[in-house]
Each structure stands twice: as C-alpha cells, then as structure tokens.
Design an enzyme around this catalytic site. Structure first.
Site, mmCIF file in Angstrom:
data_model
loop_
_atom_site.group_PDB
_atom_site.id
_atom_site.type_symbol
_atom_site.label_atom_id
_atom_site.label_comp_id
_atom_site.label_asym_id
_atom_site.label_seq_id
_atom_site.Cartn_x
_atom_site.Cartn_y
_atom_site.Cartn_z
ATOM 1 C CG ASP A 129 -2.008 -0.881 1.528
ATOM 2 O OD1 ASP A 129 -2.485 -1.509 0.093
ATOM 3 O OD2 ASP A 129 -2.801 -1.031 2.114
ATOM 4 N NE ARG A 187 -4.623 -1.852 -4.293
ATOM 5 C CZ ARG A 187 -4.066 -2.008 -3.043
ATOM 6 N NH1 ARG A 187 -3.836 -0.898 -2.141
ATOM 7 N NH2 ARG A 187 -4.191 -3.170 -2.619
HETATM 8 P P1 FDA Z 1 -14.073 9.448 -4.775
HETATM 9 O O1 FDA Z 1 -13.696 9.636 -3.408
HETATM 10 O O2 FDA Z 1 -14.162 10.546 -5.731
HETATM 11 O O3 FDA Z 1 -15.640 8.849 -4.598
HETATM 12 C C1 FDA Z 1 -16.398 8.640 -5.599
HETATM 13 C C2 FDA Z 1 -17.597 7.895 -5.106
HETATM 14 O O4 FDA Z 1 -17.050 6.598 -4.462
HETATM 15 C C3 FDA Z 1 -18.435 8.658 -4.252
HETATM 16 O O5 FDA Z 1 -19.245 9.594 -4.456
HETATM 17 C C4 FDA Z 1 -18.875 7.568 -3.166
HETATM 18 O O6 FDA Z 1 -20.292 7.159 -3.950
HETATM 19 C C5 FDA Z 1 -17.980 6.286 -3.373
HETATM 20 N N1 FDA Z 1 -17.135 6.130 -2.138
HETATM 21 C C6 FDA Z 1 -15.864 6.742 -2.128
HETATM 22 N N2 FDA Z 1 -15.400 6.557 -0.863
HETATM 23 C C7 FDA Z 1 -16.313 6.254 -0.204
HETATM 24 C C8 FDA Z 1 -16.495 5.721 1.298
HETATM 25 N N3 FDA Z 1 -15.402 5.936 2.095
HETATM 26 N N4 FDA Z 1 -17.553 5.421 1.385
HETATM 27 C C9 FDA Z 1 -18.870 5.327 0.747
HETATM 28 N N5 FDA Z 1 -18.623 5.546 -0.426
HETATM 29 C C10 FDA Z 1 -17.686 6.025 -0.926
HETATM 30 N N6 FDA Z 1 -5.422 5.208 -0.733
HETATM 31 C C11 FDA Z 1 -3.871 5.412 -0.598
HETATM 32 O O7 FDA Z 1 -3.604 6.489 -0.389
HETATM 33 N N7 FDA Z 1 -3.022 4.275 -0.681
HETATM 34 C C12 FDA Z 1 -3.607 3.197 -0.790
HETATM 35 O O8 FDA Z 1 -2.880 2.236 -0.744
HETATM 36 C C13 FDA Z 1 -5.005 2.974 -0.996
HETATM 37 N N8 FDA Z 1 -5.135 1.554 -1.311
HETATM 38 C C14 FDA Z 1 -6.654 1.431 -1.921
HETATM 39 C C15 FDA Z 1 -7.086 0.257 -2.096
HETATM 40 C C16 FDA Z 1 -8.453 -0.036 -2.747
HETATM 41 C C17 FDA Z 1 -8.815 -1.258 -3.483
HETATM 42 C C18 FDA Z 1 -9.211 1.092 -2.882
HETATM 43 C C19 FDA Z 1 -10.553 1.020 -3.399
HETATM 44 C C20 FDA Z 1 -8.941 2.299 -2.488
HETATM 45 C C21 FDA Z 1 -7.301 2.425 -1.900
HETATM 46 N N9 FDA Z 1 -7.248 3.666 -1.473
HETATM 47 C C22 FDA Z 1 -5.785 3.741 -1.192
HETATM 48 C C23 FDA Z 1 -8.142 4.863 -1.225
HETATM 49 C C24 FDA Z 1 -8.138 5.747 -2.341
HETATM 50 O O9 FDA Z 1 -7.203 6.384 -2.475
HETATM 51 C C25 FDA Z 1 -9.418 6.789 -1.981
HETATM 52 O O10 FDA Z 1 -9.187 7.558 -1.132
HETATM 53 C C26 FDA Z 1 -10.869 6.016 -2.007
HETATM 54 O O11 FDA Z 1 -10.961 4.959 -2.827
HETATM 55 C C27 FDA Z 1 -11.977 6.893 -2.376
HETATM 56 O O12 FDA Z 1 -11.745 7.230 -3.649
HETATM 57 P P2 FDA Z 1 -12.543 6.822 -5.033
HETATM 58 O O13 FDA Z 1 -11.800 6.880 -6.120
HETATM 59 O O14 FDA Z 1 -13.687 5.789 -4.653
HETATM 60 O O15 FDA Z 1 -13.416 8.440 -5.536
#
Ligand code: FDA
Length: 308
Positions: A132, A185
């Site tokens: 990560d 990732r």
């Molecule tokens: P965004 O935050 O723009 O959200 C888009 C939509 O997704 C929202 O409108 C909502 O519908 C939904 N959503 C997003 N987050 C949600 C929540 N917490 N609860 C409910 N709904 C939510 N980061 C990092 O810095 N280092 C890492 O190693 C990782 N590893 C990682 C693994 C995996 C498998 C995932 C999915 C994410 C990570 N992350 C991470 C976290 C990542 O950086 C980010 O903070 C979250 O995925 C939220 O961003 P989105 O891309 O989902 O979009």
C-alpha cells in the site's frame, strides 16, 4: 466538505481518541461496516463470502506506524499466517501491506527484510504481495523497497505497489514501474497532502486518474484500478473497449463494504473485481480515512447504529 475531510484525517492520527474507539463496543460496532472483524478467522470468512460472489480479495491486517522491531515482526507474522491459511483453504486472496507497519520509520532496512520475506512466502504459496502507499513523505522509500525486491530474479512479479493519482510525481513513477514490469494499483490517494506535492482540486485528481489509468491499460502487465467512482470506471471501460483490451487483462478494486451494488454489477458485466478486506483490532485510522472520503458515512453509520 474539505474542512470535514481535514478534520477526519487529523482525527485519524489522534492516539487518545484511537485508544478509546478501538476498545469501545460502539466503536467496534460502527467499524464493522468497513472492517471484516478483529481475527484472521473473521477475515477468512469474509474472503470466502466475497469469493462466493465471484470476486477476489486482498487482505489487509490493519495497523501502521509501529514503534518497535518486535511489533513489526509480529505484524509480519500475522501476514505469514494469513498466507498459510489462504492457501490451506484454497481461497482467492493476496495480501496488502503498509511498510510503516513493517517498521519503515524505525529502519528502512528492517522494512526491506520483512518485505522480502513476505514476498518469498507469497510466491511460494502462489500468491502476491501488494505494498500500500502511505503519505508522500514515504513515496520514494516505498518505491525503492518494492523495486529492490522485484529486482531479485526469483521474486519478479510477486510484489507490486500502489500509485496515487493526486501526486504530481505519479506519471513519472508509473513510467518507471512499467519499464520494470511492476504491477500497479492506481488509486486517487487518501492522505492530506500540501499543494506543493498533490493536486488540490478533485477535478485535476480525476483527470490524472484517467490519464494514468490509460497508461496502465496499455501495458502488458496486469494492473488494478482502485476506485468507487463511476466516472473513472466508465472511462476505463470505454478505453478498454475502444482499444480491444480484454477485461481479463486488468481488474477493478474496491473497499470492503463500499458500493457493493457496483461491485456486483461489474462482476455481472464480466470484469475482474478484487475487494480490499481489512481486519484486526487496529482499525481506527483506516476507518477515519473512510469517513474523510465521504463524511455522509457518519450519518449512514449513525442510522445503522440506532436501528434495532
Ligand atoms: P471518490 O472519493 O471521488 O468517490 C467517488 C464515489 O465513490 C463517491 O461519490 C461515493 O459514492 C463512493 N465512495 C468513495 N469513498 C467512499 C467511502 N469511504 N464510503 C462510501 N462511499 C464512498 N489510498 C492510498 O492513499 N493508498 C493506498 O494504498 C490505497 N489503497 C486502496 C485500495 C483500494 C482497493 C481502494 C478502493 C482504495 C484505496 N485507497 C488507497 C483509497 C483511495 O485513495 C481513495 O481514498 C478512495 O478509494 C476513495 O476514492 P474513489 O476513487 O472511490 O473516489
């Protein structure tokens, strides 16, 4: 909203609030939406259930910022046990590890040694080690450790890393990782970063996610696009279709308990989905970052807490 995000990220680092929450029953009940449980057995049950729905898993034994070598080695031991259990139960799961949990801040050499050991074990079990990515002060040292392990011929392909689209440096990092054949990732990024290192505006982060995602889709290596954002997913699907990139050549990744509807929909459409399943008693910082991403989760959790 940015204020709330900052407040939750600041809270994620508060040790006394963490201590109280991790030991309270309400805290554990609240976190259960995003965390599979406190024991390895809980994580394996969640993995089985996710696998039964046609999705693979990556397991995260929660914890970061250990303060002694012993703590780092104990954290690594949990992952070694996870690798053995996953293989024994023929589950479809790999592991996700944070280097500050493996002693990175105490000694990068300690973190390197533990990482190499985990990558060897993962390889022996036919699994994979994902490192990560944490805050930007650790990006370079994290990439250095991953590249050093991957450069060992026998461990090539057994380790991969995470790149955050909010960092300005990420395109250069991806170019280098792709040149070396390292699995990536891609995520947006979950930490609070200054404007000197990261795009402050969501619009720019999203545009960079799409740009970097296309670079990954074009590469022959198997990568993961980690997002719940339907616009990011739609852009990736459209690019893959336009360029005849078969869905089997990449995967979408999402967090346990978040957008389960979207996870199921993508499985039904024939995409590979991997669910990030965290477990363990040190769930507080992880949980706070999830609230920071979507402060509306507080209302959602409160409703569930007081229901029945
Ligand atoms: P965004 O935050 O723009 O959200 C888009 C939509 O997704 C929202 O409108 C909502 O519908 C939904 N959503 C997003 N987050 C949600 C929540 N917490 N609860 C409910 N709904 C939510 N980061 C990092 O810095 N280092 C890492 O190693 C990782 N590893 C990682 C693994 C995996 C498998 C995932 C999915 C994410 C990570 N992350 C991470 C976290 C990542 O950086 C980010 O903070 C979250 O995925 C939220 O961003 P989105 O891309 O989902 O979009």
């Amino acid at each position: 909203m940015p204020l709330l995000r900052s407040a939750f990220i600041a809270l994620s680092k508060n040790r006394s609030v963490r201590g109280w929450c991790e030991h309270s029953r309400i805290g554990r009940r609240l976190s259960s939406r995003f965390v599979a449980g406190t024991q390895i057995g809980d994580a394996l049950l969640a993995t089985q259930s996710v696998n039964n729905q046609g999705m693979s898993v990556t397991l995260d034994s929660l914890g970061e910022d250990v303060t002694s070598e012993l703590e780092a080695r104990e954290a690594a031991e949990t992952y070694h046990q996870v690798l053995d259990c996953v293989a024994a139960q023929t589950l479809n799961a790999n592991i996700s590890v944070k280097l500050t949990q493996m002693g990175l801040k105490l000694s990068p050499e300690l973190a390197y040694n533990i990482t190499e050991g985990l990558a060897r074990h993962a390889k022996q079990k036919g699994s994979f080690l994902r490192i990560d990515m944490e805050d930007s002060s650790l990006t370079q040292v994290t990439l250095d450790i991953v590249r050093r392990v991957h450069a060992l011929p026998e461990l090539r392909g057994s380790i991969g890393v995470v790149i955050q689209a909010y960092l300005y440096r990420s395109q250069g990092d991806i170019e280098q990782l792709l040149a070396e054949g390292i699995r990536v990732r891609l995520c947006k990024g979950a930490y609070k970063e200054p404007a000197e290192v990261a795009f402050p505006r969501k619009h720019d982060v999203d545009a960079n996610f799409i740009r970097l995602g296309k670079m990954l889709l074009d590469s022959p290596v198997y990568h993961g696009l980690a997002t719940h954002d339907e616009a990011m997913i739609a852009a990736a699907k459209a690019y893959a279709t336009e360029h005849n990139i078969d869905p089997s050549r990449f995967e979408f990744q999402m967090l346990y308990g978040i957008r389960r509807d979207l996870q199921r929909q993508l499985v039904n459409e024939g995409y590979n989905i991997r669910v990030y399943v965290p477990f363990g008693s040190r769930w507080y910082a992880y949980f706070m970052r999830r609230l920071a991403e979507r402060p509306a989760n507080v209302l959602f959790l409160a409703k569930n807490l007081f229901r029945s």
